[in-house]
Design a protein around this motif. Structure first.
Motif, PDB file in Angstrom:
ATOM      1  N   ASP A  12     -37.342  51.871  42.320  1.00 53.87           N
ATOM      2  CA  ASP A  12     -37.594  50.692  43.136  1.00 53.87           C
ATOM      3  C   ASP A  12     -37.714  51.063  44.612  1.00 53.87           C
ATOM      4  O   ASP A  12     -38.658  50.652  45.291  1.00 53.87           O
ATOM      5  CB  ASP A  12     -36.473  49.667  42.933  1.00 53.87           C
ATOM      6  N   PHE A  13     -36.769  51.855  45.105  1.00 56.09           N
ATOM      7  CA  PHE A  13     -36.743  52.176  46.533  1.00 56.09           C
ATOM      8  C   PHE A  13     -37.893  53.097  46.949  1.00 56.09           C
ATOM      9  O   PHE A  13     -38.431  52.979  48.043  1.00 56.09           O
ATOM     10  CB  PHE A  13     -35.407  52.808  46.935  1.00 56.09           C
ATOM     11  N   PHE A  14     -38.274  54.008  46.091  1.00 54.18           N
ATOM     12  CA  PHE A  14     -39.304  54.990  46.423  1.00 54.18           C
ATOM     13  C   PHE A  14     -40.711  54.474  46.142  1.00 54.18           C
ATOM     14  O   PHE A  14     -41.585  55.227  45.741  1.00 54.18           O
ATOM     15  CB  PHE A  14     -39.090  56.282  45.635  1.00 54.18           C
ATOM     16  N   SER A  15     -40.961  53.211  46.400  1.00 51.82           N
ATOM     17  CA  SER A  15     -42.297  52.672  46.141  1.00 51.82           C
ATOM     18  C   SER A  15     -43.347  53.352  47.026  1.00 51.82           C
ATOM     19  O   SER A  15     -44.487  53.511  46.625  1.00 51.82           O
ATOM     20  CB  SER A  15     -42.317  51.160  46.337  1.00 51.82           C
ATOM     21  N   LEU A  16     -42.957  53.777  48.214  1.00 58.07           N
ATOM     22  CA  LEU A  16     -43.854  54.548  49.075  1.00 58.07           C
ATOM     23  C   LEU A  16     -43.647  56.035  48.798  1.00 58.07           C
ATOM     24  O   LEU A  16     -42.522  56.528  48.897  1.00 58.07           O
ATOM     25  CB  LEU A  16     -43.585  54.273  50.552  1.00 58.07           C
ATOM     26  N   PHE A  35     -39.958  57.306  57.431  1.00 56.35           N
ATOM     27  CA  PHE A  35     -39.776  57.441  55.991  1.00 56.35           C
ATOM     28  C   PHE A  35     -38.465  58.133  55.617  1.00 56.35           C
ATOM     29  O   PHE A  35     -38.241  58.424  54.454  1.00 56.35           O
ATOM     30  CB  PHE A  35     -40.949  58.215  55.378  1.00 56.35           C
ATOM     31  N   ALA A  36     -37.613  58.433  56.603  1.00 56.26           N
ATOM     32  CA  ALA A  36     -36.371  59.181  56.357  1.00 56.26           C
ATOM     33  C   ALA A  36     -35.183  58.233  56.209  1.00 56.26           C
ATOM     34  O   ALA A  36     -34.969  57.337  57.033  1.00 56.26           O
ATOM     35  CB  ALA A  36     -36.116  60.162  57.495  1.00 56.26           C
ATOM     36  N   PHE A  37     -34.420  58.460  55.137  1.00 55.41           N
ATOM     37  CA  PHE A  37     -33.249  57.638  54.851  1.00 55.41           C
ATOM     38  C   PHE A  37     -32.094  58.524  54.402  1.00 55.41           C
ATOM     39  O   PHE A  37     -32.308  59.550  53.761  1.00 55.41           O
ATOM     40  CB  PHE A  37     -33.554  56.640  53.730  1.00 55.41           C
ATOM     41  N   GLU A  38     -30.892  58.107  54.742  1.00 57.16           N
ATOM     42  CA  GLU A  38     -29.700  58.763  54.225  1.00 57.16           C
ATOM     43  C   GLU A  38     -29.199  57.926  53.052  1.00 57.16           C
ATOM     44  O   GLU A  38     -29.038  56.717  53.169  1.00 57.16           O
ATOM     45  CB  GLU A  38     -28.618  58.869  55.292  1.00 57.16           C
ATOM     46  N   PHE A  39     -28.955  58.591  51.932  1.00 59.59           N
ATOM     47  CA  PHE A  39     -28.486  57.919  50.725  1.00 59.59           C
ATOM     48  C   PHE A  39     -26.967  57.958  50.684  1.00 59.59           C
ATOM     49  O   PHE A  39     -26.354  59.004  50.893  1.00 59.59           O
ATOM     50  CB  PHE A  39     -29.063  58.625  49.496  1.00 59.59           C
ATOM     51  N   VAL A  40     -26.377  56.806  50.417  1.00 61.51           N
ATOM     52  CA  VAL A  40     -24.925  56.698  50.300  1.00 61.51           C
ATOM     53  C   VAL A  40     -24.627  55.954  49.011  1.00 61.51           C
ATOM     54  O   VAL A  40     -25.209  54.898  48.740  1.00 61.51           O
ATOM     55  CB  VAL A  40     -24.329  55.916  51.495  1.00 61.51           C
ATOM     56  N   THR A  68     -41.602  58.456  51.192  1.00 66.88           N
ATOM     57  CA  THR A  68     -40.168  58.283  51.394  1.00 66.88           C
ATOM     58  C   THR A  68     -39.417  59.590  51.141  1.00 66.88           C
ATOM     59  O   THR A  68     -39.673  60.296  50.178  1.00 66.88           O
ATOM     60  CB  THR A  68     -39.624  57.188  50.453  1.00 66.88           C
ATOM     61  N   VAL A  69     -38.478  59.875  52.037  1.00 64.19           N
ATOM     62  CA  VAL A  69     -37.628  61.056  51.939  1.00 64.19           C
ATOM     63  C   VAL A  69     -36.182  60.589  52.088  1.00 64.19           C
ATOM     64  O   VAL A  69     -35.853  59.842  53.008  1.00 64.19           O
ATOM     65  CB  VAL A  69     -37.946  62.084  53.051  1.00 64.19           C
ATOM     66  N   LEU A  81     -25.247  51.223  46.546  1.00 65.66           N
ATOM     67  CA  LEU A  81     -26.110  52.330  46.926  1.00 65.66           C
ATOM     68  C   LEU A  81     -26.868  51.881  48.156  1.00 65.66           C
ATOM     69  O   LEU A  81     -27.464  50.801  48.165  1.00 65.66           O
ATOM     70  CB  LEU A  81     -27.094  52.665  45.808  1.00 65.66           C
ATOM     71  N   LYS A  82     -26.816  52.698  49.191  1.00 70.30           N
ATOM     72  CA  LYS A  82     -27.447  52.338  50.455  1.00 70.30           C
ATOM     73  C   LYS A  82     -28.454  53.412  50.836  1.00 70.30           C
ATOM     74  O   LYS A  82     -28.225  54.602  50.626  1.00 70.30           O
ATOM     75  CB  LYS A  82     -26.393  52.200  51.549  1.00 70.30           C
ATOM     76  N   PHE A  83     -29.550  52.963  51.407  1.00 71.82           N
ATOM     77  CA  PHE A  83     -30.582  53.846  51.929  1.00 71.82           C
ATOM     78  C   PHE A  83     -30.699  53.512  53.413  1.00 71.82           C
ATOM     79  O   PHE A  83     -31.465  52.632  53.813  1.00 71.82           O
ATOM     80  CB  PHE A  83     -31.904  53.619  51.198  1.00 71.82           C
ATOM     81  N   LYS A  84     -29.905  54.216  54.226  1.00 71.64           N
ATOM     82  CA  LYS A  84     -29.815  53.927  55.650  1.00 71.64           C
ATOM     83  C   LYS A  84     -30.979  54.581  56.397  1.00 71.64           C
ATOM     84  O   LYS A  84     -31.177  55.792  56.284  1.00 71.64           O
ATOM     85  CB  LYS A  84     -28.512  54.483  56.220  1.00 71.64           C
ATOM     86  N   PRO A  85     -31.739  53.803  57.166  1.00 73.54           N
ATOM     87  CA  PRO A  85     -32.797  54.410  57.985  1.00 73.54           C
ATOM     88  C   PRO A  85     -32.179  55.492  58.861  1.00 73.54           C
ATOM     89  O   PRO A  85     -31.162  55.274  59.523  1.00 73.54           O
ATOM     90  CB  PRO A  85     -33.319  53.240  58.824  1.00 73.54           C
ATOM     91  N   SER A  86     -32.767  56.682  58.835  1.00 71.91           N
ATOM     92  CA  SER A  86     -32.153  57.833  59.502  1.00 71.91           C
ATOM     93  C   SER A  86     -33.195  58.721  60.162  1.00 71.91           C
ATOM     94  O   SER A  86     -33.366  59.882  59.805  1.00 71.91           O
ATOM     95  CB  SER A  86     -31.326  58.633  58.490  1.00 71.91           C
ATOM     96  N   SER A  87     -33.875  58.178  61.138  1.00 74.53           N
ATOM     97  CA  SER A  87     -34.909  58.951  61.818  1.00 74.53           C
ATOM     98  C   SER A  87     -34.346  60.206  62.482  1.00 74.53           C
ATOM     99  O   SER A  87     -35.060  61.185  62.664  1.00 74.53           O
ATOM    100  CB  SER A  87     -35.624  58.082  62.853  1.00 74.53           C
ATOM    101  N   TYR A  88     -33.060  60.210  62.814  1.00 74.08           N
ATOM    102  CA  TYR A  88     -32.441  61.355  63.481  1.00 74.08           C
ATOM    103  C   TYR A  88     -32.430  62.618  62.615  1.00 74.08           C
ATOM    104  O   TYR A  88     -32.344  63.725  63.135  1.00 74.08           O
ATOM    105  CB  TYR A  88     -31.008  61.019  63.892  1.00 74.08           C
ATOM    106  N   ILE A  89     -32.497  62.456  61.297  1.00 76.95           N
ATOM    107  CA  ILE A  89     -32.375  63.609  60.390  1.00 76.95           C
ATOM    108  C   ILE A  89     -33.386  64.693  60.717  1.00 76.95           C
ATOM    109  O   ILE A  89     -33.077  65.866  60.698  1.00 76.95           O
ATOM    110  CB  ILE A  89     -32.490  63.158  58.920  1.00 76.95           C
TER     111      ILE A  89
END
Length: 171
Positions: free
Chosen positions: A84-88, A51-56, A91-92, A33-41
């Protein structure tokens, strides 16, 4: 009737640029499971960009001769990883169903099923589904965030605008 498992698979955080997590099922299937930083979204609109990530989610290794069978422990594992990942709370995460093989609709259905099955956990999440597309391209997407995200309304409005802009790129 199958009982709902109380615990997920043990997972490890591999880290890296894509914030990768991994776990192995009882069938020895390895998921990443990956949470790729994705400011472009959000079109590089602060304050969402950091705070934007693409989930794979992908099967990294499958020793079985066919697709992995349904597994009731996977949704519980996803909850643990999301917690775990959404500690902040800001996060979106956006999940875009990959469609190179024409199975995006099935992926969307499976992810929604997992999300609904996993509505237990320490944190509360919301998921908004969007269908981006034109007559020739079509994407199933989900916008996921904590229910206590202080920018929820702005995030939803921005994402809806992206959906409209995608359908009408000349605007």
């Amino acid at each position: 009737m199958q009982s709902v498992p109380k615990r997920g698979y043990e997972y490890i955080f591999l880290g890296g640029e894509n914030n990768t997590y991994a776990f192995i099922t009882d069938q020895q299937v390895i998921y990443e499971l990956k949470f790729k930083p994705s400011s472009y979204i959000f079109g590089n609109q602060p304050p969402f960009t950091e705070f934007a990530f693409e989930f794979v989610i992908e099967v990294a290794e499958n020793p079985l001769p066919k697709l992995p069978p349904p597994d009731a422990v996977i949704p519980i594992t996803l909850v643990s990883i999301f917690n775990d990942f959404f500690s902040l709370k800001e996060t979106v995460v956006v999940y875009i169903c990959e469609n190179a093989d024409g199975h995006a609709k099935a992926r969307n259905r499976k992810f929604t099923q997992w999300f609904e099955q996993a509505k237990i956990g320490r944190l509360s999440f919301v998921k908004f589904d969007y269908h981006f597309g034109t007559a020739t391209e079509f994407f199933y997407t989900s916008l996921i965030m904590r229910i206590d995200n202080p920018r929820m309304a702005d995030v939803i409005t921005s994402f809806q605008k992206l959906s409209v802009d995608y359908k009408n790129p000349e605007k």
